[in-house]
Design an enzyme around this catalytic site. Structure first.
Site, mmCIF file in Angstrom:
data_model
loop_
_atom_site.group_PDB
_atom_site.id
_atom_site.type_symbol
_atom_site.label_atom_id
_atom_site.label_comp_id
_atom_site.label_asym_id
_atom_site.label_seq_id
_atom_site.Cartn_x
_atom_site.Cartn_y
_atom_site.Cartn_z
ATOM 1 N N ASP A 145 -50.778 149.662 42.187
ATOM 2 C CA ASP A 145 -51.481 148.429 41.519
ATOM 3 C C ASP A 145 -52.686 148.999 40.583
ATOM 4 O OD1 ASP A 145 -52.501 145.948 41.258
ATOM 5 O OD2 ASP A 145 -53.130 145.614 43.063
ATOM 6 N N ASP A 205 -52.773 149.823 36.105
ATOM 7 C CA ASP A 205 -53.614 149.111 35.290
ATOM 8 C C ASP A 205 -54.343 150.327 34.483
ATOM 9 O OD1 ASP A 205 -53.071 146.592 36.001
ATOM 10 O OD2 ASP A 205 -55.300 146.102 36.530
ATOM 11 N N ASP A 258 -56.014 160.486 44.380
ATOM 12 C CA ASP A 258 -57.228 160.907 43.772
ATOM 13 C C ASP A 258 -57.052 161.758 42.420
ATOM 14 O OD1 ASP A 258 -56.581 162.446 45.934
ATOM 15 O OD2 ASP A 258 -58.681 162.945 46.225
ATOM 16 N N LYS A 271 -51.235 160.207 49.693
ATOM 17 C CA LYS A 271 -52.625 160.349 50.280
ATOM 18 C C LYS A 271 -52.133 161.122 51.431
ATOM 19 C CE LYS A 271 -57.076 160.776 49.852
ATOM 20 N NZ LYS A 271 -57.734 161.716 49.022
ATOM 21 N N TYR A 324 -50.674 145.525 51.312
ATOM 22 C CA TYR A 324 -50.832 144.149 51.104
ATOM 23 C C TYR A 324 -49.952 143.194 51.880
ATOM 24 C CZ TYR A 324 -52.761 145.772 46.665
ATOM 25 O OH TYR A 324 -53.776 146.533 45.792
#
Ligand code: NAD
Length: 362
Positions: A250, A254, A226, A193, A142
């Site tokens: 992020d 959620d 994942d 990852k 970001y």
């Protein structure tokens, strides 16, 4: 006697209503032995824009830097949506996080047993979950440079961002996660990852080394993002503390919050080395603002997080969480968490019920 200074920023929409209930709880904290609280109020968001022409006045930043902790309601509303991006209420929130260098975002996902049927997952999957997602908040994709959209010589356009982490950025967030795990069940799952992204390969290396060197008493595991997204739905109880990058955090925080099924119940903390900000995860809910029906419990639970992570008062933090459980057990519900057979109450009555539960605590 310790004296602490709390800056309260109600913000916009339901912000003022829910923060008023949390301030009652802060009043109870200040009446406990060994602690005195000074509570000041400041401006942020659309209401700050209306009063001063900017969503984050310098004065708010200066007072936030001096405070022992900041409690924020929420910012935003349709009346400010046409403003230039730099003046939007949400810029106030991003601005204060940046000004205070808040790099560590904590998002607990905990199921309150009286609300278990609000979860979209089966009762037997979510019963007893208590997860803390520790998200890196100030770096990663970001913020990485270079970033942008360019036109190539052949006329095609290319959008690009950069996922970058330095070893010190990784170490400071991982250290937070290990410390938090020590106050919980001593388990950290680091999500990356590393099989595809070099930057998260470094992430895994740094987290592993820190764990081996400084936190041998905490069990560390690693998981690809994942798989983590899948495991959160398949078997969420396996997690205690999850530590991850800005973007993965992020998304996963959620996802984890939806396990509980109720946005009006979830608190959060954003921590830096010198400052901390506590706020509910929901927004300013303009659709219900001013009606006195908003759920104040996420903000009340944000006060509990403040006591645990900034004010070193874990006993009072536990008592607040117990009081929230108690009012839910009594069948009190705001409209957003209403269930058949329960008793619907407004914002103020819910706050008063929490206060009553606190005042009768043993
Ligand atoms: P929202 O979280 O404000 O509302 C989503 C839905 O949940 C609405 O139906 C709302 O009524 C309900 N809801 C939220 N909190 C509730 C509570 N405590 N009690 C009962 N019901 C509640 O999200 P949105 O509608 O997407 O955004 C509204 C405004 O809030 C926008 O301006 C947005 O930019 C802003 N926002 C601010 C923050 C923040 O301040 N941290 C976070 C998200 C959105």
């Amino acid at each position: 006697m310790t004296s602490k200074n709390i800056l309260v920023l109600p913000g916009d929409g339901i912000g003022r209503e829910i923060v008023a209930e949390a301030v009652k709880v802060l009043g109870w904290v200040g009446s406990r032995p060994g602690i005195s609280l000074t509570i000041e109020e400041g401006l942020i968001g659309g209401s700050a824009y209306d009063a001063t022409g900017v969503p984050l006045p310098e004065e708010t930043v200066a007072r936030a830097k001096k405070a022992d902790a900041v409690l924020l309601g929420a910012v935003g509303g349709p009346q400010w949506d046409k403003l230039d991006f730099s003046l939007r209420p949400e810029r106030g929130l991003l601005g204060i996080r940046k000004a205070l260098d808040l790099y560590c975002n904590l998002r607990p996902a905990q199921v309150f047993s009286p609300l278990i049927d609000a979860s979209p997952l089966k009762r037997e999957v979510v019963q007893g979950i208590d997860i803390m997602v520790v998200r890196e908040l100030s770096s990663g994709i970001y913020f990485g440079e270079p970033r942008g959209v360019e036109t190539l010589p052949d006329g095609r356009r290319r959008g690009f961002n950069t996922l970058s982490y330095t070893s010190d950025e990784i170490e400071r967030i991982a250290r937070r996660a290990f410390e938090i795990a020590r106050k919980r069940n001593r388990k950290v799952c680091s999500v990356d990852k590393a099989n595809v992204l070099e930057s998260t390969g470094l992430w895994r290396e740094v987290v592993s080394e820190l764990g081996r060197r400084d936190y041998p008493d905490v069990t560390l595991s690693h998981m690809y993002v994942d798989n983590a997204a899948m495991q959160l739905l398949r078997n969420p109880r396996q997690f205690d503390c999850i530590v991850t990058t800005n973007m993965f955090g992020d998304i996963l925080s959620d996802e984890a919050s939806m396990l509980t099924g109720s946005i009006g119940m979830l608190p959060s903390a954003s921590l830096g080395d010198h400052n901390a900000l506590y706020e509910p995860i929901h927004g300013s809910a303009p659709d219900i603002a001013g009606k006195g029906i908003a759920n104040p419990l996420a903000t009340v639970l944000s006060v509990a997080m403040m006591l645990r992570y900034s004010l070193a008062r874990p006993v009072e933090a536990d008592l607040i969480e117990k009081a929230v459980n108690q009012v839910l057990d009594q069948g009190l519900r705001t409209a957003d968490i209403m269930q058949p057979g329960a008793h619907q109450v407004g914002t103020g009555t819910m706050g008063d019920a929490v206060m009553q539960a606190l005042q009768t605590e043993k």
